[in-house]
Design a protein around this motif. Structure first.
Motif, short mmCIF file in Angstrom:
data_model
loop_
_atom_site.label_atom_id
_atom_site.label_comp_id
_atom_site.label_asym_id
_atom_site.label_seq_id
_atom_site.Cartn_x
_atom_site.Cartn_y
_atom_site.Cartn_z
N ILE A 73 -6.09 -11.53 -0.47
CA ILE A 73 -6.44 -9.87 -0.25
C ILE A 73 -7.66 -9.78 -0.84
CG2 ILE A 73 -5.54 -7.68 -0.74
CD1 ILE A 73 -3.03 -8.89 -1.19
N GLU A 74 -8.64 -9.34 -0.13
CA GLU A 74 -9.98 -9.08 -0.70
C GLU A 74 -10.59 -7.79 -0.07
OE1 GLU A 74 -11.57 -12.65 1.33
OE2 GLU A 74 -11.62 -11.70 3.56
N ASP A 75 -11.82 -7.71 -0.57
CA ASP A 75 -12.67 -6.42 -0.50
C ASP A 75 -12.00 -5.23 -1.11
OD1 ASP A 75 -14.77 -4.79 0.40
OD2 ASP A 75 -14.89 -5.80 2.38
N ALA A 76 -12.58 -4.08 -0.87
CA ALA A 76 -12.01 -2.78 -1.52
C ALA A 76 -11.74 -1.58 -0.42
CB ALA A 76 -13.00 -2.30 -2.23
N PRO A 77 -10.57 -0.81 -0.50
CA PRO A 77 -10.52 0.20 0.54
C PRO A 77 -11.52 1.21 0.78
CG PRO A 77 -9.06 0.65 -1.43
CD PRO A 77 -9.99 -0.77 -1.69
N LYS A 78 -11.62 1.70 1.80
CA LYS A 78 -12.53 2.67 2.26
C LYS A 78 -12.59 3.96 1.46
CE LYS A 78 -13.43 0.96 7.07
NZ LYS A 78 -13.36 1.32 8.20
N GLU A 79 -11.09 4.41 1.31
CA GLU A 79 -10.77 5.43 0.50
C GLU A 79 -9.76 5.39 -0.51
OE1 GLU A 79 -7.70 7.54 3.89
OE2 GLU A 79 -9.53 7.10 4.74
N ASN A 80 -9.56 6.47 -1.21
CA ASN A 80 -8.71 6.63 -2.28
C ASN A 80 -7.18 6.67 -1.63
OD1 ASN A 80 -10.44 6.27 -4.45
ND2 ASN A 80 -10.61 8.52 -4.59
N GLY A 81 -6.19 6.36 -2.40
CA GLY A 81 -5.02 6.68 -1.88
C GLY A 81 -4.20 5.07 -1.69
N TYR A 82 -2.99 5.05 -1.61
CA TYR A 82 -2.06 3.80 -1.72
C TYR A 82 -1.31 3.50 -0.34
CZ TYR A 82 -3.32 3.44 -6.56
OH TYR A 82 -3.98 3.27 -7.51
N LEU A 116 -12.10 -5.30 -11.08
CA LEU A 116 -11.63 -4.56 -10.20
C LEU A 116 -12.18 -3.89 -9.26
CD1 LEU A 116 -9.87 -2.18 -13.07
CD2 LEU A 116 -8.67 -3.93 -11.69
N GLY A 117 -13.11 -4.71 -8.76
CA GLY A 117 -14.10 -4.46 -7.66
C GLY A 117 -14.06 -5.25 -6.41
N PRO A 118 -14.78 -4.92 -5.40
CA PRO A 118 -14.65 -5.65 -4.20
C PRO A 118 -14.57 -7.12 -4.10
CG PRO A 118 -16.70 -4.31 -4.13
CD PRO A 118 -15.87 -3.97 -5.35
N LYS A 123 -7.00 -2.82 -4.87
CA LYS A 123 -7.00 -3.16 -3.40
C LYS A 123 -6.46 -1.87 -2.62
CE LYS A 123 -9.03 -7.05 -4.41
NZ LYS A 123 -10.49 -6.91 -4.17
N GLY A 124 -5.92 -0.93 -3.11
CA GLY A 124 -5.03 0.16 -2.56
C GLY A 124 -3.78 0.00 -2.11
N LEU A 125 -3.06 -0.99 -2.79
CA LEU A 125 -1.82 -1.28 -2.31
C LEU A 125 -0.57 -1.17 -3.30
CD1 LEU A 125 -2.45 -5.03 -0.92
CD2 LEU A 125 -2.13 -2.77 0.53
N LYS A 126 0.15 -0.18 -2.93
CA LYS A 126 1.39 0.11 -3.89
C LYS A 126 2.53 -1.09 -3.57
CE LYS A 126 4.27 2.63 -5.96
NZ LYS A 126 4.07 3.02 -7.77
N ALA A 127 2.66 -1.66 -2.49
CA ALA A 127 3.45 -2.75 -2.17
C ALA A 127 3.03 -3.39 -1.06
CB ALA A 127 4.89 -1.93 -1.74
N ILE A 128 3.62 -4.51 -1.02
CA ILE A 128 3.68 -5.57 -0.09
C ILE A 128 4.86 -5.94 0.43
CG2 ILE A 128 2.75 -7.86 0.86
CD1 ILE A 128 0.52 -7.64 -1.46
N VAL A 129 5.17 -5.96 1.82
CA VAL A 129 6.55 -6.24 2.11
C VAL A 129 6.55 -7.27 2.94
CG1 VAL A 129 8.36 -5.33 3.65
CG2 VAL A 129 7.29 -3.65 2.37
N PHE A 130 7.20 -8.41 2.76
CA PHE A 130 7.19 -9.71 3.43
C PHE A 130 8.56 -9.86 4.27
CE2 PHE A 130 4.85 -10.38 -0.39
CZ PHE A 130 3.78 -11.21 0.17
N ASP A 131 8.32 -9.78 5.50
CA ASP A 131 9.55 -9.90 6.43
C ASP A 131 9.48 -11.00 7.09
OD1 ASP A 131 11.39 -9.57 8.61
OD2 ASP A 131 10.68 -7.50 9.23
#
Length: 575
Positions: free
Chosen positions: A110-119, A51-53, A200-208
């Protein structure tokens, strides 16, 4: 129209950037499970914090995805597992793989970790990547989240998303994908990849895939002929007919015959009221209750098998879609519940949380053993699932899986390998599948090599090695081309090596061996074992729980007695 171009799409969640890169030569002839494993070996320190970067979340369509080959548009999702601590691939049907292929995404890293909390919601299109805050979606279940995303981004997109279980970093969290009807019902369930996506701070990925195009075919005429041969074989295969009529729930009566259905936390192998939860009863319910119930539902557009279902109640409202054998086994017979309606209701809540119903069913079985619920009680099971949704201390224990529950409450009978709960096939009665559970790098997982249909004596410990090895190699191959486990019936029944013919026609590869499916499987499992070795796994991790070697199934007196010699040397020929 521009020439079709396939690339690696690399997302850095810290910088919120997208880079599109050429495909490295060593990745070009891999897709799905094989490709994501190669990427993990090349780019991820196997000893990293899952669960780390340092960990990466990888989406990889199979090699034959994008052409509506029946049952062959699956998406593989992978990374280092928070549950097992080793390599993890979980695949799913639905729309995600197909849309990625049309966008020319050979793999999304998808790599690294977000700068801040939230989604965030990550929107991917041919124009690039857009990031939008998902504060309004945080904490919502998948059934409430998906319609909001479809309303915002249109109903032609594919979506991969997590539920509250993933947000809470539970180790049983999966990643849901929309099915052909835009319901978030197709889960890449196993191993905790939903927690990785949350990290990774992602709630969803949308593929258009607007403006995208079907992947190029080097030899369209040869592909058309091979596709026709395969489709004919899969449609005419008797197993396809069985799954079309009864879905995966058909396995309930079959496993019962083997004393191989998990009952009372894997303490018995037959269920007294198996008729009540069988595929035959499920079909009867869906037919007599009428629409929206549907006994034959395709999770992917173009699928001819239609093994999925829409399970509705007597009130004409959907209870859950789909209701699968694995859930009937782990969240039904495993905790002594004999009502399809009850199992379906529990299943809906677990789906909405974005959790693996196999792992949660394993947790509930161990919890019942610990006295946390009454056997056979839907009410008590629902209360425990409510604890998960509330994020209580007990809820986190349950959401982290069967092994965590066993450790917390000092329960020995925990049916798991490498930290992952067993699926609904009793390994003391179907010993080849027990060999698969023990030795697959993925942790206990029937989709890595189920042997129930092998023409062997399933209780004879000396007959299991080859059956398991053959099944494991085939399944790793199918996962690499993007095929459903049930597509294998059609591929195997098609003469003249149709997998080779399809790959040759699709890519123009004229130098493929006749046994390309098993060669892909060998390459994939060899890489997976290498990753696990780097992570610190040893031969001692390739074992079933010790209690299964001495505690017999009462119906047949069988223990798991395949020798450690077999378990230690099953892969000697591929390494």
């Amino acid at each position: 129209m521009a020439e079709y171009k396939s690339q690696i799409w690399r997302i850095n969640v810290h910088e919120q950037t997208l880079k599109r890169e050429p495909i490295p030569q060593t990745w070009q002839r891999l897709g799905g499970r094989g490709l994501l494993t190669h990427i993990l070996l090349d780019e991820v320190d196997a000893k990293c914090d899952p669960l780390g970067p340092g960990n990466k979340l990888i989406f990889a369509p199979g090699l034959l995805v994008g052409h509506m080959l029946s049952s062959t548009d699956r998406i593989s999702i992978g990374g280092k597992s928070p549950l097992t601590g080793g390599v993890k691939e979980a695949n799913a049907g639905g729309r995600t793989g197909y849309h990625m292929a049309f966008m020319g995404i050979h793999a999304l890293i998808i790599e690294d970790a977000p700068k801040e909390n939230g989604y965030w919601v990550l929107h991917l299109s041919l124009n690039g990547a857009k990031w939008e805050k998902a504060d309004d979606l945080a904490g919502l279940g998948v059934y409430a989240t998906a319609p909001k995303l479809l309303e915002k981004y249109g109903d032609k997109v594919a979506i991969a998303l997590i539920g509250p279980g993933g947000e809470m970093r539970m180790k049983s969290a999966g990643i849901q994908n929309l099915d052909k009807d835009r319901i978030p019902s197709r889960i890449a369930a196993r191993g905790g990849l939903g927690a990785v996506m949350a990290s990774k701070g992602l709630k969803a990925i949308v593929f258009d895939h607007t403006g995208g195009q079907k992947p190029a075919i080097a030899n369209p005429e040869a592909f058309k002929v091979a596709q026709k041969d395969y489709t004919k074989a899969v449609m005419e295969h008797p197993q396809s007919v069985t799954y079309r009529d009864y879905g995966t729930a058909a396995m309930a009566q079959l496993t019962q015959q083997f004393a191989g259905i998990p009952v009372h936390n894997f303490s018995r192998g037959t269920f007294d009221n198996v008729d009540a939860i069988s595929g035959e009863t499920l079909r009867e319910f869906t037919l007599t209750r009428g629409k929206p119930s549907d006994p034959a539902h395709a999770c992917m557009a173009g699928c001819t098998i239609k093994c999925s279902n829409v399970f509705g109640g007597e009130d004409g409202k959907i209870i859950v879609s789909p209701l699968e054998y694995e859930t009937i086994g782990l969240m039904g017979t495993n905790i002594d519940i004999d009502s399809l309606d009850a199992i379906g209701r529990l299943n809906w809540h677990v789906n909405d949380l974005g959790l693996d119903s196999i792992e949660i069913g394993g947790s509930l079985g161990v919890a019942a053993e610990a006295g946390l619920m009454r056997w056979g009680s839907e009410e008590d099971a629902q209360k425990l699932i409510d604890e998960i949704r509330a994020g209580t201390e007990l809820g986190h224990v349950l959401g982290d899986g069967a092994v965590t529950v066993g450790k917390k409450y000092n329960i020995e009978r925990v049916p798991a390998v490498k930290g992952q709960a067993m699926s609904a096939y009793e390994p003391r009665s179907i010993k080849g599948t027990g060999v698969t559970y023990a030795t697959t790098p993925q942790g206990a997982d029937h989709t890595c090599g189920l042997t129930i249909r092998a023409k062997i004596n399933h209780l004879d410990p000396t007959q299991q090695k080859d059956a398991s090895l053959n099944a494991q190699l085939n399944m790793a191959g199918y996962d690499t081309i993007g095929a459903c486990i049930f597509a294998g019936f059609g591929y195997a029944a098609t003469p003249d090596g149709v997998v080779k013919r399809l790959l040759q026609a699709r890519y123009g590869w004229d130098d493929l061996p006749d046994n390309i499916l098993q060669e892909l499987g060998k390459q994939t499992i060899k890489m997976e074992r290498e990753f696990n070795k780097r992570a610190g796994f040893t031969a001692k991790d390739d074992r079933l729980p010790e209690w299964m070697t001495r505690e017999a199934i009462p119906e047949n007196g069988s223990v798991f007695d395949v020798s450690e010699e077999v378990l230690d040397h099953i892969f000697d020929g591929i390494e």
